[in-house]
Design a protein around this motif. Structure first.
Motif, mmCIF file in Angstrom:
data_model
loop_
_atom_site.group_PDB
_atom_site.id
_atom_site.type_symbol
_atom_site.label_atom_id
_atom_site.label_comp_id
_atom_site.label_asym_id
_atom_site.label_seq_id
_atom_site.Cartn_x
_atom_site.Cartn_y
_atom_site.Cartn_z
ATOM 1 N N ASP A 87 0.807 -1.223 0.000
ATOM 2 C CA ASP A 87 0.000 0.000 0.000
ATOM 3 C C ASP A 87 0.836 1.268 0.000
ATOM 4 O OD1 ASP A 87 -2.361 -1.476 0.058
ATOM 5 O OD2 ASP A 87 -2.373 -1.564 2.254
ATOM 6 N N SER A 88 2.096 1.180 0.419
ATOM 7 C CA SER A 88 2.898 2.395 0.584
ATOM 8 C C SER A 88 3.972 2.579 -0.478
ATOM 9 C CB SER A 88 3.554 2.406 1.970
ATOM 10 O OG SER A 88 4.461 1.323 2.101
ATOM 11 N N ILE A 89 4.136 1.631 -1.409
ATOM 12 C CA ILE A 89 5.222 1.730 -2.387
ATOM 13 C C ILE A 89 5.145 3.027 -3.184
ATOM 14 C CG2 ILE A 89 6.014 0.795 -4.607
ATOM 15 C CD1 ILE A 89 5.978 -1.933 -3.470
ATOM 16 N N ALA A 90 3.947 3.419 -3.614
ATOM 17 C CA ALA A 90 3.823 4.649 -4.413
ATOM 18 C C ALA A 90 4.311 5.858 -3.614
ATOM 19 C CB ALA A 90 2.377 4.853 -4.856
ATOM 20 N N ARG A 91 3.956 5.937 -2.330
ATOM 21 C CA ARG A 91 4.405 7.059 -1.498
ATOM 22 C C ARG A 91 5.921 7.017 -1.290
ATOM 23 N NH1 ARG A 91 -0.168 5.397 1.293
ATOM 24 N NH2 ARG A 91 1.070 4.415 2.943
ATOM 25 N N VAL A 92 6.450 5.814 -1.117
ATOM 26 C CA VAL A 92 7.890 5.694 -0.912
ATOM 27 C C VAL A 92 8.639 6.086 -2.183
ATOM 28 C CG1 VAL A 92 9.768 4.085 -0.399
ATOM 29 C CG2 VAL A 92 7.645 3.979 0.903
ATOM 30 N N ARG A 93 8.094 5.748 -3.351
ATOM 31 C CA ARG A 93 8.733 6.165 -4.608
ATOM 32 C C ARG A 93 8.877 7.686 -4.668
ATOM 33 N NH1 ARG A 93 5.876 1.877 -7.656
ATOM 34 N NH2 ARG A 93 4.161 3.326 -7.941
ATOM 35 N N GLN A 94 7.829 8.402 -4.244
ATOM 36 C CA GLN A 94 7.897 9.856 -4.260
ATOM 37 C C GLN A 94 8.948 10.360 -3.278
ATOM 38 O OE1 GLN A 94 6.299 12.042 -6.429
ATOM 39 N NE2 GLN A 94 7.873 13.344 -5.506
ATOM 40 N N ARG A 95 9.066 9.710 -2.142
ATOM 41 C CA ARG A 95 10.084 10.104 -1.165
ATOM 42 C C ARG A 95 11.487 9.867 -1.716
ATOM 43 N NH1 ARG A 95 8.971 7.723 4.622
ATOM 44 N NH2 ARG A 95 10.581 9.273 5.111
ATOM 45 N N ILE A 96 11.659 8.791 -2.487
ATOM 46 C CA ILE A 96 12.959 8.535 -3.121
ATOM 47 C C ILE A 96 13.295 9.667 -4.083
ATOM 48 C CG2 ILE A 96 14.278 6.978 -4.600
ATOM 49 C CD1 ILE A 96 12.458 4.702 -3.565
ATOM 50 N N ARG A 97 12.318 10.051 -4.902
ATOM 51 C CA ARG A 97 12.546 11.167 -5.833
ATOM 52 C C ARG A 97 12.932 12.437 -5.079
ATOM 53 N NH1 ARG A 97 7.557 9.223 -7.909
ATOM 54 N NH2 ARG A 97 7.829 7.971 -9.785
ATOM 55 N N ASP A 98 12.199 12.733 -4.018
ATOM 56 C CA ASP A 98 12.423 13.972 -3.278
ATOM 57 C C ASP A 98 13.822 14.035 -2.665
ATOM 58 O OD1 ASP A 98 9.848 14.720 -3.900
ATOM 59 O OD2 ASP A 98 9.008 14.167 -1.949
ATOM 60 N N CYS A 99 14.273 12.911 -2.094
ATOM 61 C CA CYS A 99 15.548 12.967 -1.361
ATOM 62 C C CYS A 99 16.766 12.729 -2.254
ATOM 63 C CB CYS A 99 15.548 11.987 -0.188
ATOM 64 S SG CYS A 99 15.620 10.251 -0.636
ATOM 65 N N THR A 100 16.552 12.312 -3.513
ATOM 66 C CA THR A 100 17.696 12.109 -4.413
ATOM 67 C C THR A 100 17.754 13.133 -5.544
ATOM 68 O OG1 THR A 100 16.439 10.532 -5.786
ATOM 69 C CG2 THR A 100 17.741 9.628 -3.958
ATOM 70 N N ALA A 101 16.751 14.006 -5.649
ATOM 71 C CA ALA A 101 16.698 14.958 -6.768
ATOM 72 C C ALA A 101 17.925 15.862 -6.812
ATOM 73 C CB ALA A 101 15.426 15.798 -6.677
#
Length: 249
Positions: free
Chosen positions: A129-143
């Motif tokens: 249920d949380s993979i989509a939210r975690v993907r966005q967090r990955i983008r945010d912290c590696t941008a």
């Protein structure tokens, strides 16, 4: 003199409680207070309890850890206990704690160690249920390290495929940690599932739909991929080289 109990905030949503030395009933309350304070921190999603430096642990201290884990579970925080000593793990299991990580110390195919100087960017549990939210967090912290959206997409895709593997084959949930080393991004995806009997895709050819596609894709995208799999679960470590400014995609 080193403190027997120390609590550090290592990321915005992660706390690490480090316990050292001989742990008897006198320290049990201090351990419980330190962990519960970390658990009740408004932004914390994960509490790592590091017992690698513990030389002995009595029943009172093990029960304090079990009580803290019950508090964490009630408020939706994941408590990850790391204990290298088999005797310590036996005490913890006797207290009802079964989700323990010995850091795969006995496994022959241990992934390479993360450099001590690496900067931790993210540590979080995930499930389907949380993979989509975690993907966005990955983008945010590696941008900031991957300015080109093409490289952002490739890195997030590789990590996402490994998280999906953990959900499908590793018990429905797992843990993700990300680091920046100065020239690369590292991603560790771990779970406590039955393990990977074989590593599909090693033959070099592109697999068809289904098993093996995620590992094949991650190998194609990343500079390195290491898998450690056994009865304790699976750890996948990805290394994605950060391109130099102005380098061609």
């Amino acid at each position: 003199m080193q403190e027997p109990v120390r609590c550090d905030m290592v990321a915005g949503d992660t706390a690490r409680v480090v316990v050292r030395g001989t742990v008897g009933s006198g320290l049990a309350r201090r351990i419980l207070i330190a962990i519960v304070r970390a658990v009740m921190h408004a932004m914390v999603a994960v509490v790592f309890v590091d017992l690698d430096g513990v030389t002995s642990l009595d029943a009172a201290a093990a029960e304090a850890l079990a009580q803290a884990e019950r508090v964490a579970r009630r408020v939706g925080v994941h408590m990850d206990i790391v204990a290298a000593d088999p005797a310590i793990r036996r005490e913890l299991r006797a207290a009802g704690l079964n989700d323990l990580r010995p850091r795969f110390a006995a496994e022959a195919d241990l992934p390479p160690a993360v450099p001590a100087a690496a900067a931790e960017l993210l540590a979080t549990p995930f499930d389907g249920d949380s993979i989509a939210r975690v993907r966005q967090r990955i983008r945010d912290c590696t941008a900031v390290h991957l300015a080109d959206v093409y490289h952002q997409y490739r890195f997030v895709l590789a990590v996402s495929e490994m998280m999906s593997n953990a959900v499908c084959h590793g018990g429905g949930h797992g843990r993700l940690r990300l680091w920046y080393t100065g020239d690369a991004l590292l991603a560790e995806i771990s779970d406590h599932g039955p393990g990977i009997a074989a590593q599909p895709g090693d033959g070099g050819g592109r697999p068809g739909p289904g098993a093996g596609r995620g590992l094949w894709l991650a190998r194609e995208v990343c500079a390195e991929l290491h898998v450690s799999s056994g009865r304790l679960g699976t750890i996948v470590l990805l290394r994605y080289v950060v391109p130099l400014p102005g380098a061609a995609s």
